[in-house]
Design a protein around this motif. Structure first.
Motif, PDB file in Angstrom:
ATOM      1  N   GLY A  56      -4.793   5.944  -6.340  1.00  0.00           N
ATOM      2  CA  GLY A  56      -4.478   5.103  -5.192  1.00  0.00           C
ATOM      3  C   GLY A  56      -4.197   3.660  -5.543  1.00  0.00           C
ATOM      4  N   GLU A  57      -4.005   3.378  -6.819  1.00  0.00           N
ATOM      5  CA  GLU A  57      -3.717   2.020  -7.287  1.00  0.00           C
ATOM      6  C   GLU A  57      -2.201   1.844  -7.338  1.00  0.00           C
TER       7      GLU A  57
ATOM      8  N   THR B 256       0.803  -1.212   0.000  1.00  0.00           N
ATOM      9  CA  THR B 256       0.000   0.000   0.000  1.00  0.00           C
ATOM     10  C   THR B 256       0.841   1.270   0.000  1.00  0.00           C
TER      11      THR B 256
ATOM     12  N   ALA C 231       3.101   4.157  -1.607  1.00  0.00           N
ATOM     13  CA  ALA C 231       3.223   4.776  -2.922  1.00  0.00           C
ATOM     14  C   ALA C 231       4.585   4.447  -3.534  1.00  0.00           C
TER      15      ALA C 231
END
Length: 101
Positions: free
Chosen positions: A76-77, A29, A31
């Motif tokens: 947010g993927e 999760t 970045a």
């Protein structure tokens, strides 16, 4: 007392399982900051040797993938963004090599 020592290995295994799960989930999760930076740098290096002209198809595919990675990041993927950024970097390096030949 014997029951207490019998549960210690179970508790230890449970604690390790929770730690590993949190570690894996945390990595998935986060970045892909480094991957995005690497892809941008690789594209700049390709531009410096004339890849937009000399290896235009490969360069454009790389640029397009970086744009997709930026969109995925904004959505947010993070896993998709990470994969796209890595692929963009690889293509940018290929474009740089082709342009330098």
């Amino acid at each position: 007392m014997p029951t207490r020592s019998r549960h210690r290995p179970l508790f230890r295994h449970l604690l390790i399982a929770v730690y590993v799960t949190l570690l894996v989930t945390g990595c998935a999760t986060m970045a892909p900051v480094q991957e995005m930076s690497d892809a941008r740098q690789a594209l700049r290096a390709a531009e410096e040797v004339g890849a937009p002209v000399r290896a235009s198809e490969t360069y454009e595919r790389s640029r397009s993938l970086l744009e997709q990675a930026e969109s995925s990041l904004s959505a947010g993927e993070f896993q998709a963004a990470r994969r796209q950024a890595r692929e963009a970097r690889a293509l940018a390096i290929e474009a740089r090599i082709r342009a330098a030949e």
